[in-house]
Design a protein around this motif. Structure first.
Motif, PDB file in Angstrom:
ATOM      1  N   ARG A   1       0.425  -0.974  -0.079  1.00  0.00           N
ATOM      2  CA  ARG A   1      -0.347  -0.368  -0.067  1.00  0.00           C
ATOM      3  C   ARG A   1       0.963   1.259  -0.033  1.00  0.00           C
ATOM      4  O   ARG A   1       1.736   1.446   0.617  1.00  0.00           O
ATOM      5  CB  ARG A   1      -1.330  -0.039   1.298  1.00  0.00           C
ATOM      6  CG  ARG A   1      -1.820  -0.744   0.852  1.00  0.00           C
ATOM      7  CD  ARG A   1      -3.002  -0.928   2.404  1.00  0.00           C
ATOM      8  NE  ARG A   1      -3.699   0.198   2.704  1.00  0.00           N
ATOM      9  CZ  ARG A   1      -4.696   0.737   1.945  1.00  0.00           C
ATOM     10  NH1 ARG A   1      -5.306   0.219   1.527  1.00  0.00           N
ATOM     11  NH2 ARG A   1      -5.168   1.827   2.429  1.00  0.00           N
ATOM     12  N   ALA A   2       0.087   2.625  -0.610  1.00  0.00           N
ATOM     13  CA  ALA A   2       1.369   3.561  -0.629  1.00  0.00           C
ATOM     14  C   ALA A   2       1.258   3.796   0.993  1.00  0.00           C
ATOM     15  O   ALA A   2       0.362   3.751   1.606  1.00  0.00           O
ATOM     16  CB  ALA A   2       0.998   4.466  -1.566  1.00  0.00           C
TER      17      ALA A   2
ATOM     18  N   ALA B   1      11.912  14.332  -0.444  1.00  0.00           N
ATOM     19  CA  ALA B   1      11.326  14.030  -0.267  1.00  0.00           C
ATOM     20  C   ALA B   1       9.795  13.645  -0.566  1.00  0.00           C
ATOM     21  O   ALA B   1       8.656  13.887  -0.148  1.00  0.00           O
ATOM     22  CB  ALA B   1      10.743  15.054   2.055  1.00  0.00           C
ATOM     23  N   LEU B   2      10.159  13.989  -1.795  1.00  0.00           N
ATOM     24  CA  LEU B   2       8.969  13.609  -3.117  1.00  0.00           C
ATOM     25  C   LEU B   2       8.829  11.873  -2.645  1.00  0.00           C
ATOM     26  O   LEU B   2       7.500  12.234  -3.241  1.00  0.00           O
ATOM     27  CB  LEU B   2       9.381  14.754  -4.059  1.00  0.00           C
ATOM     28  CG  LEU B   2       8.055  13.977  -5.231  1.00  0.00           C
ATOM     29  CD1 LEU B   2       6.602  14.649  -4.790  1.00  0.00           C
ATOM     30  CD2 LEU B   2       8.128  14.582  -6.089  1.00  0.00           C
ATOM     31  N   PRO B   3       9.904  11.685  -3.094  1.00  0.00           N
ATOM     32  CA  PRO B   3       9.070  10.040  -3.441  1.00  0.00           C
ATOM     33  C   PRO B   3       8.071   9.421  -2.198  1.00  0.00           C
ATOM     34  O   PRO B   3       7.561   8.437  -3.288  1.00  0.00           O
ATOM     35  CB  PRO B   3      10.249   9.649  -3.045  1.00  0.00           C
ATOM     36  CG  PRO B   3      11.309  10.088  -3.650  1.00  0.00           C
ATOM     37  CD  PRO B   3      11.142  12.134  -2.730  1.00  0.00           C
ATOM     38  N   PRO B   4       7.742   9.411  -1.125  1.00  0.00           N
ATOM     39  CA  PRO B   4       7.102   9.128  -0.232  1.00  0.00           C
ATOM     40  C   PRO B   4       5.217   9.429  -0.441  1.00  0.00           C
ATOM     41  O   PRO B   4       4.738   9.053   0.197  1.00  0.00           O
ATOM     42  CB  PRO B   4       7.118   9.240   1.401  1.00  0.00           C
ATOM     43  CG  PRO B   4       9.098   9.385   1.141  1.00  0.00           C
ATOM     44  CD  PRO B   4       9.357  10.513   0.233  1.00  0.00           C
ATOM     45  N   LEU B   5       5.132  10.493  -0.980  1.00  0.00           N
ATOM     46  CA  LEU B   5       4.265  11.116  -1.099  1.00  0.00           C
ATOM     47  C   LEU B   5       3.805  10.959  -2.560  1.00  0.00           C
ATOM     48  O   LEU B   5       3.297  10.544  -3.557  1.00  0.00           O
ATOM     49  CB  LEU B   5       3.989  12.585  -1.592  1.00  0.00           C
ATOM     50  CG  LEU B   5       3.590  13.759   0.161  1.00  0.00           C
ATOM     51  CD1 LEU B   5       3.751  14.773  -0.064  1.00  0.00           C
ATOM     52  CD2 LEU B   5       3.123  12.376   0.647  1.00  0.00           C
ATOM     53  N   ARG B   6       4.859  10.177  -3.586  1.00  0.00           N
ATOM     54  CA  ARG B   6       4.680  10.015  -5.160  1.00  0.00           C
ATOM     55  C   ARG B   6       3.962   8.871  -5.088  1.00  0.00           C
ATOM     56  O   ARG B   6       3.034   8.893  -5.990  1.00  0.00           O
ATOM     57  CB  ARG B   6       6.052  10.530  -5.787  1.00  0.00           C
ATOM     58  CG  ARG B   6       6.153   9.405  -6.788  1.00  0.00           C
ATOM     59  CD  ARG B   6       6.865   9.145  -7.444  1.00  0.00           C
ATOM     60  NE  ARG B   6       6.954   8.184  -9.268  1.00  0.00           N
ATOM     61  CZ  ARG B   6       8.443   7.438  -9.428  1.00  0.00           C
ATOM     62  NH1 ARG B   6       8.296   6.219  -8.849  1.00  0.00           N
ATOM     63  NH2 ARG B   6       7.837   6.657 -10.924  1.00  0.00           N
TER      64      ARG B   6
END
Lengths: 281, 306, 354
Positions: free
Chosen positions: A45-46, A125-130
């Protein structure tokens, strides 16, 4: 997950299918599980993370940066800062590395159906939201307005540049990209200003909206008050914490913040949960 | 046969420390005094950093005051407040560490106010702090002590003490070691270091292990394996012994604190002996910037280079 | 699961338990161990190895020394100091990973285990089964029979009675031995495993009679109310106490390593990029770099913050998560601490604070 063995520390072997250099020091790997059964059945899951390793160097913790809606591969994005990440950077396409996971909790995406989403991210820190952004865009009609405020120190430091262009081109996404003052090149077509400032100027409504924030501690420190000012309650704001994790299984004792184990009770937390945690992260 | 040790001096020293510490703190001459306080267990003592004059009345000196407090003045101990001058109580064995730290520019002599402790001896182990101090229970280093009245302190109470007299345990240990062939010595140390669990108590109490990143903490490259296995343990202890040669003050804290009873100080004493023989050098008697292993002199013995 | 709370030092044996009592002589206990060894069972007992009394494998029963508490706890029978979790071999771009087979752990009898050591093992079950089952720990648990031994002496570092245990506590033991004044031991059967062991070697055991046991030790720690302690800890994450007690802490791992309940570990790869092992080994939250991030940020950058975590984990977090206290009052950390930090004194002090 390697469930044929009782050994919870045993990882799955993956092949590096492709490598993208996001910035001079940030790289994305697309990874394919070598075992057919795992490749077909691996789900996550994301928001969840995994332990990625290079044998001989060790394991390192990153989120799973791709969306669970994209089958057959997973992606991770990392910066070369230490022994393991530098060893990862020495790998080439076709090389074998290992992945153990997925671990941790995840964004409660079902609770976001029907709502507007505001994503706020800084730098690497964009990856964990991407992962969640694509998870939502892949079922776009489930959500209201989607706003993404993303910034980095400079143009060169922005990650997922091609996807930023893609999001910018979409009419069903409002991308507000920014760089820190002085970080804009001559052809920069985005905003100039720190992420919290640009967020405030963008001024998304809090009504029926969920905010998802990820960034370095200093950015979080200034972003949460902006969201509060915009009327967001602490339960409407989600963030994902990075802490020094090792086993990912709640046993090794490295990641606890107070009585909260980031690898088990997190890494996704609401702002309310974050504020209840003692100051040791 | 175990001999009783005269412990009547401790109370006089205690009284003197208390009044000196109170004077220094009340007068604002120092911002803190590092000394010993009593602890819960009968006869026990613990290191303490006091900052107010009224706390001075609780300071003690007793046979359980084994700790070398010099470690708290090093840069490794960031939590110890280091503003202004600091007073520290020091036995003469501890003072050798202070001399070494001053020599290595880790301390300025003018920044510290040394309260010397005339010392009849301390317990070899404080697993039972209420043990009677005898020539059997006294620390091995005390049987070698030449300066149980410290020299060069800023304040030393005038209290008569005599060093404990008894057969030197060091001499016996070194003799046993030197009687071994190199192969036997290698086996001996391999067996000892295979006990090591890498708790790093030895490193953490040592005033000279103040490196902000120890060799063992580096992983690019990984110089020493971190797991407690024989090869990595051996590497760790050999590196440490070499890094301490010419610096180690012989306080023997490493050996005292080792949970696995490894005779660490024996190795350090042996290295010190080698340096005495090769370079006529003993650490800790004078602040000196470079020991023999950090400096090159034309007249150095080179006969070992074949 | 045992819940924390005060207990009387002497436990009255209920009538229905007298059936579960046997006696075994010194000689027969040794014979039992020798017999187990000769039939391929791994026997672990306190014995002196290179000068230090530790729980370790014995080759014959004459090696055992039950006179005092071993320097380290019995946790390493189940949670070794260091163990391989996989092996790897790389050929070109191909990697082969070797799993570790838990079936290889030998059938084990762990004998001479003090109550403070035996009781800690079931406490560790909670963390090693939290959602993911650590087979390395659990398989060893499954294959080990624990023969506990009550304590007839205690020193002023012992405080088992302050944390819900006692010198006669059989928690965690499958068989529990109590020394008899006339020699030999009363042997209480506490579990099916214990029953099986006695049944398999019935010739070495005799029926219980009314022989007098050696009086149990009476540790006399201060007044500690674990509920009071927890409730203070719940609200004093920030408090001058932490600087007061732990500025002196030098940041070694001795307390964590000798502790029967501490279980933090590190995972590292050792070997070359071509071949090697991935291992886990003991770690300690007292170490300076325990929470250091690759970025250089360290949430617990000063020793008092690290020491606070030790106390919090033992007396609050483990209770929050699993309803148990992560301390059995063995006193080892008190005896071994290079700077005399006394956890019993600290917890007693906290207990007095309202």
């Amino acid at each position: 997950m390697c469930d044929q063995s009782q050994n919870i520390y045993l990882p799955n072997l993956v092949t590096i299918e492709s490598i993208i250099d996001e910035t001079p020091d940030v790289r994305t790997f697309r990874l394919v599980f070598q075992d057919d059964r795992v490749r077909e059945n691996f789900t996550f899951r994301a928001g969840q993370f995994a332990e990625y390793s290079v044998f001989g160097a060790g394991e390192s913790t990153f989120c799973i940066a791709s969306s669970p809606t994209r089958k057959g591969y997973i992606e991770c994005t990392f910066r070369g800062v230490g022994r393991v990440t530098e060893a990862l950077r020495r790998l080439e396409t076709g090389d074998t590395m290992a992945v153990r996971g997925p671990y941790g909790n995840s964004y409660p995406i079902e609770q976001f159906y029907g709502k507007n989403l505001v994503f706020v991210a800084g730098g690497i820190a964009l990856p964990p939201l991407r992962t969640l952004i694509w998870n939502c865009l892949d079922q776009r009609d489930q959500f209201g307005e989607i706003t993404i405020v993303y910034g980095a120190r400079s143009e060169a430091d922005l990650v997922y540049k091609r996807e930023l262009d893609e999001w910018q081109g979409r009419t069903d996404v409002n991308l507000v990209k920014t760089v820190d003052p002085g970080g804009n090149g001559p052809e920069w077509d985005g905003r100039v200003g720190f992420v919290p400032t640009i967020l405030e100027e963008t001024g998304p409504s809090h009504e029926n909206t969920v905010a998802l924030v990820c960034g370095p501690p200093i950015m979080i420190k200034f972003t949460l008050p902006v969201l509060e000012k915009l009327g967001f309650s602490d339960e409407q704001v989600y963030t994902t914490l990075e802490n020094r994790m090792k086993c990912g299984l709640g046993k090794c004792g490295h990641c606890n913040v107070g009585n909260v184990y980031v690898c088990k009770d997190g890494p996704v937390f609401t702002a309310a949960q974050l504020k209840a945690m003692p100051n040791e992260f | 046969m175990s001999n009783h040790i005269d412990t009547s001096a401790y109370s006089a020293v205690t009284a003197a420390i208390r009044s000196e510490a109170a004077r220094l703190l009340a007068g604002g001459e120092v911002s803190a005094v590092i000394g010993y306080l009593p602890a819960r267990r009968k006869g026990s003592a613990q290191p303490a950093i006091i900052t107010s004059a009224d706390q001075a009345a609780e300071l003690i000196f007793s046979p359980a005051c084994v700790n070398n407090l010099a470690v708290y003045l090093t840069k490794a101990k960031k939590e110890v407040p280091k503003s202004g001058r600091i007073a520290i109580t020091a036995k003469s064995c501890d003072m050798r560490a202070l001399a070494g730290l001053i020599g290595e520019s880790q301390l300025q002599r003018s920044d510290i106010h040394i309260i010397g402790l005339p010392c009849p001896g301390v317990l070899s182990s404080v697993a039972d702090p209420s043990a009677l101090l005898t020539t059997d229970t006294v620390a091995s280093k005390c049987l070698e002590c030449e300066f149980n009245l410290p020299q060069g302190a800023d304040f030393t109470p005038v209290v008569n003490v005599t060093a404990p007299r008894g057969p030197s345990r060091y001499a016996a240990e070194i003799a046993r070691l030197e009687a071994m062939t190199p192969a036997e010595r290698w086996s001996f140390w391999k067996a000892q270091f295979s006990k090591c669990i890498r708790c790093y108590a030895c490193r953490q109490v040592c005033p000279f292990c103040y490196c902000e990143q120890c060799m063992c903490d580096r992983n690019r490259p990984q110089m020493v394996e971190t797991t407690p296995r024989p090869a990595g343990n051996l590497a760790w202890h050999i590196i440490r012994a070499i890094h301490l040669s010419g610096r180690c003050a012989g306080c023997a804290e490493c050996e005292r604190v080792c949970p696995m009873d490894i005779p660490l100080n024996l190795l350090n004493r042996k290295m010190a002996r080698e340096l005495k023989e090769l370079y006529d050098y003993e650490a800790g008697f004078e602040p000196q910037e470079k020991g023999p292993l950090n400096s090159y002199l034309e007249k150095d013995d080179q006969s070992f280079i074949k | 699961m045992r819940s924390p709370g005060k207990r009387a030092a002497v436990r009255v044996v209920p009538d229905n338990e007298t059936k579960m009592q046997k006696h075994i002589s010194e000689q027969n206990l040794k014979a039992l161990l020798d017999r187990l060894i000769s039939t391929g069972t791994r026997v672990i007992a306190p014995r002196v190895e290179t000068g230090t009394l530790l729980y370790g494998p014995i080759r014959d029963a004459s090696q055992i020394d039950l006179s005092r508490l071993p320097r380290r706890s019995a946790k390493e029978t189940f949670f070794p100091v260091c163990e391989d979790i996989l092996s790897y071999e790389k050929h070109g771009q191909q990697v082969t990973v070797g799993d570790v087979d838990p079936a290889r752990f030998a059938e084990t009898v762990l004998v001479g285990v003090r109550p403070c050591d035996a009781a800690a093992v079931p406490v560790l079950d909670a963390v090693f089964t939290w959602d993911y089952n650590d087979a390395f720990f659990l398989e060893r648990r499954r294959k080990t029979t624990v023969i506990g031994l009550g304590c007839t002496t205690a020193d002023d570092a012992c405080f088992c009675t302050a944390v819900g245990l006692a010198p006669d506590s059989s928690t965690g033991s499958d068989l529990f031995l109590t020394p008899l004044k006339s020699g030999g031991y009363a042997c209480q059967i506490c579990s099916e495993k214990g029953e099986r062991l006695v049944a398999a070697h019935g010739d070495l055991f005799t029926a219980a009679d009314h022989a007098e046991t050696v009086p149990f030790a009476t540790p006399s720690p201060g007044n500690i109310d674990l509920k009071q302690v927890k409730s203070w800890l719940d609200h004093h994450f920030e408090d001058p106490l932490w600087d007061e007690i732990a500025t002196r802490c030098v940041g070694c791992g001795a307390c964590a390593f000798v502790c029967p309940a501490c279980h933090c570990f590190d995972i590292v790869d050792e070997g070359t990029e071509k071949q090697g092992r991935r291992r886990k080994s003991w770690d300690a939250c007292g170490f300076g770099k325990f929470t250091l991030h690759a970025s250089g940020h360290n949430p617990r950058d000063l020793q008092p913050k690290r020491y606070r975590n030790r106390i919090m984990h033992k007396f609050k977090y483990y209770d929050d998560k699993f309803g148990q206290t992560l301390c059995t009052g063995c006193g080892r950390c008190i005896r071994i601490c290079p700077v005399g930090i006394d956890i019993a004194a600290i917890v007693e002090d906290i207990s007095q604070r309202s």
